[in-house]
Structure formats: C-alpha cells, structure tokens
Design a protein around this motif. Structure first.
Motif, PDB file in Angstrom:
ATOM      1  N   ASN A 472       3.327  -6.973  -8.264  1.00 23.74           N
ATOM      2  CA  ASN A 472       3.674  -5.723  -7.613  1.00 23.74           C
ATOM      3  C   ASN A 472       5.154  -5.431  -7.893  1.00 23.74           C
ATOM      4  O   ASN A 472       5.994  -6.278  -7.618  1.00 23.74           O
ATOM      5  N   GLU A 475       8.062  -4.598  -3.111  1.00 24.49           N
ATOM      6  CA  GLU A 475       7.454  -4.817  -1.799  1.00 24.49           C
ATOM      7  C   GLU A 475       7.831  -3.667  -0.871  1.00 24.49           C
ATOM      8  O   GLU A 475       6.987  -3.056  -0.262  1.00 24.49           O
ATOM      9  N   PHE A 476       9.114  -3.412  -0.778  1.00 23.27           N
ATOM     10  CA  PHE A 476       9.524  -2.273   0.043  1.00 23.27           C
ATOM     11  C   PHE A 476      10.828  -1.672  -0.458  1.00 23.27           C
ATOM     12  O   PHE A 476      11.561  -2.294  -1.224  1.00 23.27           O
ATOM     13  N   ARG A 503       6.709   1.148   2.346  1.00 24.06           N
ATOM     14  CA  ARG A 503       5.939   0.337   1.399  1.00 24.06           C
ATOM     15  C   ARG A 503       4.839   1.200   0.818  1.00 24.06           C
ATOM     16  O   ARG A 503       4.497   2.240   1.388  1.00 24.06           O
ATOM     17  N   VAL A 504       4.257   0.720  -0.268  1.00 22.68           N
ATOM     18  CA  VAL A 504       3.078   1.388  -0.815  1.00 22.68           C
ATOM     19  C   VAL A 504       1.868   0.549  -0.441  1.00 22.68           C
ATOM     20  O   VAL A 504       1.832  -0.651  -0.715  1.00 22.68           O
ATOM     21  N   LYS A 505       0.900   1.199   0.235  1.00 26.19           N
ATOM     22  CA  LYS A 505      -0.323   0.484   0.613  1.00 26.19           C
ATOM     23  C   LYS A 505      -1.510   1.227   0.018  1.00 26.19           C
ATOM     24  O   LYS A 505      -1.651   2.431   0.265  1.00 26.19           O
ATOM     25  N   ASP A 506      -2.313   0.547  -0.733  1.00 25.17           N
ATOM     26  CA  ASP A 506      -3.450   1.161  -1.436  1.00 25.17           C
ATOM     27  C   ASP A 506      -3.018   2.425  -2.179  1.00 25.17           C
ATOM     28  O   ASP A 506      -3.685   3.458  -2.140  1.00 25.17           O
ATOM     29  N   HIS A 510       3.848   4.516   2.712  1.00 28.15           N
ATOM     30  CA  HIS A 510       3.831   4.340   4.168  1.00 28.15           C
ATOM     31  C   HIS A 510       5.249   4.143   4.676  1.00 28.15           C
ATOM     32  O   HIS A 510       6.051   3.456   4.039  1.00 28.15           O
ATOM     33  N   THR A 512       7.326   2.125   7.172  1.00 29.04           N
ATOM     34  CA  THR A 512       7.038   0.873   7.875  1.00 29.04           C
ATOM     35  C   THR A 512       8.159   0.417   8.810  1.00 29.04           C
ATOM     36  O   THR A 512       8.002  -0.541   9.546  1.00 29.04           O
ATOM     37  N   ASP A 520       3.890   1.963  11.230  1.00 26.78           N
ATOM     38  CA  ASP A 520       3.078   2.036  10.018  1.00 26.78           C
ATOM     39  C   ASP A 520       2.365   3.369  10.008  1.00 26.78           C
ATOM     40  O   ASP A 520       1.358   3.559  10.685  1.00 26.78           O
ATOM     41  N   SER A 522       1.198   6.622   7.301  1.00 24.05           N
ATOM     42  CA  SER A 522       1.156   7.036   5.899  1.00 24.05           C
ATOM     43  C   SER A 522       1.971   8.318   5.739  1.00 24.05           C
ATOM     44  O   SER A 522       1.957   9.196   6.604  1.00 24.05           O
ATOM     45  N   SER A 557       0.994   5.179  14.989  1.00 23.72           N
ATOM     46  CA  SER A 557       1.355   3.771  14.991  1.00 23.72           C
ATOM     47  C   SER A 557       2.472   3.565  16.002  1.00 23.72           C
ATOM     48  O   SER A 557       3.344   4.422  16.156  1.00 23.72           O
TER      49      SER A 557
END
Ligand SMILES: NC(=O)C1=CN([C@@H]2O[C@H](COP(=O)(O)OP(=O)(O)OC[C@H]3O[C@@H](n4cnc5c(N)ncnc54)[C@H](O)[C@@H]3O)[C@@H](O)[C@H]2O)C=CC1
Ligand SMILES: O=C(O)C(=O)COP(=O)(O)O
Length: 599
Positions: A472, A475-476, A503-506, A510, A512, A520, A522, A557
């Motif tokens: 990856n 991470e952030f 961060r990037v999630k899927d 996002h 964070t 959290d 999006s 969140s």
C-alpha cells in the motif's frame, strides 16, 4: 511552532534534464521534503493534468501550419480555428475564446497572451521541441499546461544537421549558386573531408545523439559536451563526453544541439570563438540565440571560423541585409530542421494527442511545466489524490476566518522506502484543497506551488516510515495548519495545530482523525462535525433534525476520549443543510460546538 524538513525537492533521474522541473518551473523554495521522489523504470513519464473543467466543446486555436492527421484528431474533439500569421494583437484578441493554442516556433506565446486569455487558456501545445518561444513562467502562473512534441522531429533535425555538415564541407550551396550563375569554378570550391575529423556535438540529447551516430558512420571522431547527459549513454555509441572547453578547443566541426535557455544564450561568443581551433566549422540546427551572431561574423572575418551552416537565427526571418546570412562562408536554411513530410505528420499527431488528452484531463506524456508522474504511480496514487485534496479542503475550512494560513505540515505515513513515494501530486492536490475554498484561483498541478508561494503559504512534507507491507503506497496522510485559530476548537490537536488525518479504505477517502479525536467518515458529499458530551441518543437526535429537513446522512461516526466524556461526531451528508437546519443542530443540548464543511 517550527516544522522541520531536511532536503530540497529533487528531480527524479528518469526525467530528461532539458525538460526537468529544476530548470523550467519556478519552484518555490518554500517547499521542502524529507525524502526523494520516486525513481521509476517507466518507459514514458506521464503527467496528470487536472481537468480543465470543460462542459462545452472546447476551442483550439492552431496558429501555425499543422499536418492533416493532427488536425483531424483535433477536429474530432474540438472546434478548431486554423488562423495562421496572426499579429501579436490578433493573437491576444482571439485567445480569450480558446481553451488550447497550438504553435510551432514562429509564434511568441508571451505573458500578454496568457493575460489576454482571461484564464480560459488551459493548454499550449508546441508542435515541435524547442519551447523558447513560450513564456513558461507565465504559463505556470496562469495554471496553463505546456506540452510539446519532443520525439517526432528528432531524426529530421539530425538529418538536416548532417545535410548542412556535408553541404558546408563541400560548398554545395555556394557552388550550386555559382553554376546557376553560369560559372564553372572547380578550384574555388575545393572542400574539406569529414572522415577522420573531430566533431564536437554540443548538447547530447535526442537530436545530438542521432547526429553523433550518423557522424560516426561518416568516419568522424565524435566527442560531445552536455552537462546533464549520462556518460554510459554516450559510451554506448562510442562518444566521449568532454568539458565545454575541451570540446571547442579540439573540434574541427562543432554541431549545436542544446536548447536555448538563459544558460545557453550566446554560449558561442567572442571569448569562446577565441578558444577554438583556427579553421573550425560550425553547424547550428538548435537556436540562433545560442550564438552571438555579431561575434560569429567577426570570427568568420578573422578566419577563426572557416565556415558556418545555419538553420536558425536570433531573429527569424533574419534581416535581408544580415551580414551573417550574406557572408560567403555561411550556408543558410530557413529553419527547416523539422520540415520533412514525415516529421510534420508525426509532430502533428504527437501534439494533437497531447493537447486533446490534456483538455480531457487525461494523462499527457510531454508536459513541460508540470511534474511528470509515471502512469503506474498515478494509478496507484489516484485514491490518495482525492484524499489529499479533501484533507486540504477540510483543514482550511476549519481555520477561523478562513485565511491567515501560512504554515502547513503534511505527513505521509507509509511502509515504503523513503525514495519510493512520489508526493508531488499529493502536495499539489493538498495545495489545491487549501487554496480553492478561500480564493477564486483555479489551482492545478501546474500552478499549485506557484499559487501557494504567491499566498505566502509554506508547505513542508514529512515522512513517517511504518513497519509492514510496502504494497500500500500510504497508510495515512495528515494535514496540520499551525499558528491559526480554529472555528471548531476540537480540531486543534494537543500540540496546538489544526489537524486532520485521512486514509483510503476500499478505494474511498475517509477522514479518520480530527484534532485528537478518532473518527471514521467517508469523504463524499459534505461533513458536519459536532462536539458533544458522549451520551446515549445523540446520533438519533442529530439524525432526526437532518431527516426532518430532508438531508440524507451517508455516514456517521463518533470518536471519544472516554465513555461519557467529550466526543466528536462526524456526519457525512449528501445535501448541504440549510442555515436554520444547522442552527437546530447547534441548539441540541449537549452539542458544544459544530461546523459544516464542504468537500
Ligand atoms: N532546427 C529545427 O528545426 C529544430 C531544432 N531543434 C532544437 O534542437 C534542440 C535540441 O532538441 P532535442 O535534442 O530534441 O532536445 P533534448 O532535450 O533531447 O536535448 C537537448 C540536450 O541539450 C542538453 N543541454 C542543456 N543545456 C546544455 C548546455 N548548457 N550545454 C550543453 N548541452 C546542454 C540537455 O542536457 C539535453 O541533453 C531543441 O531545444 C531545439 O531548440 C529541435 C528540433 C528541430
Ligand atoms: O522543434 C523544434 O524545436 C524546431 O525548431 C522546429 O520548429 P518548427 O516547428 O519547424 O517551427
């Protein structure tokens, strides 16, 4: 507080030095990074251009003759206005109606042209190599990408260099004129041989190396001078790289192939002619401005230079009574280096593809005034590009008053090796996010650093190297703004800066962290941040206010320090809530502060 950084921005080694940022872009000294940019094995460096945001069919002004195949490509995509021989005034008038401009070497694309475009001009395409007729600093300042066609005329220019070399050595032009004048002067036009002579190629780039290759085939001893050329590339074709002084002192023939830049302007002058071997012969297929033309006339008259063959002139066309052009030891052609049928078709296609691609906001391989990011790096970084811009947008909207941003620290956390992450694109997007909400300026990859510098914003970059898999890229990303007040006090971290982290999630960006609170949410639509005392029912209360006002909640969140203590709730919303809706949220007991942030 002072942010630290340890090293200046470096240019990746895969770049052609003549196209490198270090020489072309007025990069701000305000930027520093603590690691090197990625050294990529990608065969073609690519650049991403932030889309020009065109809704209607764009208009492309073609100001100099372009091959048919290129014109067809342009016409399939845009309204094309072919207007040749425009005066500078006419060009300035027309340009305000154009999204792109295509020129060759005769059109001066100066500061006035960019000013006159009123911000509409997004791309200048130079249908050829030399971009000395385009004011790159002005282009960058106006966020206008400059692309060129660097490869399609290489062979044509090299062949013309060889043609001039041979024609000069054997007096072809002069003898031809003499025969046509009814004379037969066999003794007058005795030439010199090429075989065994030393040729100094000045500028060992694409054209220079093709000239060298061909000259070796003619039996010449070839040396080259180029401060940026790799020695192994020269060695591979049997050419020795030497210093400038050695090149000019030992050469029987000198062939010029460097770009015209402030450093190469009049690089051949009275002083340098004086150091040359008496009787040297000079070929110039580069740019007239690399020679002090008056000094060349003096050197020809003094016999230091035996002959010169010139395709290019400081002023084109040169004055009719130019002493240089009229000199009997000079062979002249009217800037024909790139003018073969084949090269012009190739150049037209190359520039048309680059301009259309850039207008579409796609990748362009030949950007001159923007960082080139290899394609695979770009693909990998795409979701982080989105994250970077949104973090910049969020951070600046958290500043009280929205302005006064001077010191920004960006932290990239990654398990990648320090030199294996190219962050120029990310920095540009963070800058875009920081500047666009507080100004009317359109910021893109081209002008991001310039725009920040203009506003006195200093951005430093830092790396946190994590353990774990380097698969990856990141991470952030954390964006911190120092020395400002926040309109949402909870966004201030323990160390006193506004802090957002994402961060990037899927594949989706996002948010964070806000200040010291983990959240959290999006980063789609917009965001409401609320600080409250953690207690049951808060999500429901805020949700129902939004629901009553028909605002769709996409994400919620809550980040808290400890149960029943202070918490920050991040709410993603699809629609922008009305002012009184936001007021109602503020009136909910237990909500201590809140802010609405547009993405
Ligand atoms: N007469 C014509 O119709 C044509 C003229 N040209 C001219 O030829 C030039 C070279 O074209 P390419 O080889 O395609 O460009 P290139 O960018 O591949 O090569 C230029 C080389 O010059 C070197 N250089 C830069 N500063 C130098 C210096 N102070 N001393 C020595 N070398 C230096 C660079 O390191 C680079 O290797 C263009 O900039 C253009 O001005 C190019 C095509 C056609
Ligand atoms: O490509 C270059 O640098 C050239 O000098 C060719 O110029 P032109 O497009 O023929 O006006």
């Amino acid at each position: 507080m002072a942010f630290t950084a340890s090293q200046s921005l470096r240019t990746p080694s895969v770049w052609n030095p003549s196209l490198s940022l270090s020489s072309k872009l007025p990069f701000s000294s305000a930027f520093s990074v603590s690691f090197q940019a990625r050294r990529s094995p990608a065969p073609r460096p690519l650049v991403v251009v932030v889309s020009a945001g065109l809704d209607a069919k764009p208009t492309i002004l073609v100001a100099e003759k372009l091959g048919e195949a290129g014109l067809k490509l342009l016409k399939d995509f845009a309204n094309v206005d072919c207007s040749y021989n425009l005066s500078p005034e006419e060009l300035c008038t027309k340009i305000s109606l154009c999204d792109a401009l295509i020129v060759r070497s005769a059109t001066k694309v100066n500061h006035e042209v960019f000013e006159s475009s009123g911000g509409r001009l997004k791309v200048v395409g130079r249908a050829g190599v030399g971009i000395d007729n385009v004011d790159l600093a002005a282009a960058t300042e106006h966020g206008c990408l400059v692309v060129n066609a660097p490869t399609a005329n290489t062979v044509a220019a090299a062949e013309h260099g060889i043609a001039l070399l041979a024609a000069m050595a054997r007096n072809v032009a002069q003898a031809d004129a003499s025969v046509k004048a009814g004379k037969w002067q066999r003794n007058k036009y005795v030439g010199v041989s090429l075989v065994g002579k030393t040729l100094a190629v000045m500028g060992f780039g694409k054209v220079g190396s093709e000239v060298a290759r061909r000259a070796k085939g003619l039996g010449m001893h070839v040396i080259a001078h180029d401060p940026y050329a790799p020695a192994d590339r020269a060695r591979a074709i049997g050419v020795e790289l030497v210093s400038f002084d050695e090149a000019i002192a030992t050469a029987d023939f000198i062939s010029l192939h460097m770009p015209l830049t402030p450093a190469t302007s009049k690089i051949l002058n009275d002083d340098t002619f004086a150091k040359m071997k008496k009787g040297v012969r000079i070929v110039n297929v580069a740019r007239g401005g690399v020679i002090d033309e008056d000094a060349l006339v003096r050197a020809l008259d003094a016999g230091i230079v035996a002959q010169a063959a010139l395709d290019v002139f400081t002023e084109e066309p040169p004055a009719k009574d130019s002493k240089l052009v009229q000199h009997e030891k000079v062979t002249a052609t009217p800037h024909l280096g790139a003018s073969t049928m084949e090269a012009q078709e190739g150049v037209a296609i190359e520039i048309a593809e680059a301009v259309v691609g850039a207008l579409r906001g796609e990748l362009a391989a030949t950007a001159v005034n923007a960082p080139m990011v290899p394609a695979e790096v770009l693909t990998e970084l795409k979701p982080f590009v989105d994250l970077a811009e949104k973090l910049g947008r969020l951070a600046v909207q958290l500043v009280a008053g929205g302005s006064g941003v001077k010191t920004v620290k960006v932290t990239y956390a990654s398990a990648r090796a320090p030199d294996d992450l190219d962050t120029r694109l990310l920095r540009a997007m963070i800058t875009k996010g920081l500047i666009e909400p507080i100004s009317s300026v359109f910021v893109n990859l081209v002008n991001a650093d310039f725009a920040a510098k203009q506003r006195g914003i200093r951005i430093t970059e830092e790396r946190v190297i994590l353990d774990g898999s380097p698969e990856n890229p990141l991470e952030f990303i954390q964006v911190q703004i120092a020395n400002v007040e926040s309109k949402f006090a909870s966004a201030i971290s323990d160390s006193g800066e506004i802090k957002v982290e994402g961060r990037v999630k899927d594949g989706v960006a996002h948010l964070t962290k806000v200040g010291s609170f983990d959240v959290d949410v999006s980063l789609e639509g917009s965001i409401i941040l609320c600080r409250q005392v953690d207690q049951p029912g808060m999500i429901g209360k805020v949700g129902s206010v939004l629901g009553q006002e028909n605002v769709n909640v996409s994400f919620m969140s809550v980040g808290r320090i400890a149960p029943r203590k202070q918490a920050v709730m991040a709410i993603g919303v699809d629609e922008q809530p009305r002012k009184d809706t936001l007021k109602k949220i503020g009136e909910i007991p237990a909500i201590e502060e809140f802010v609405f942030l547009k993405l």
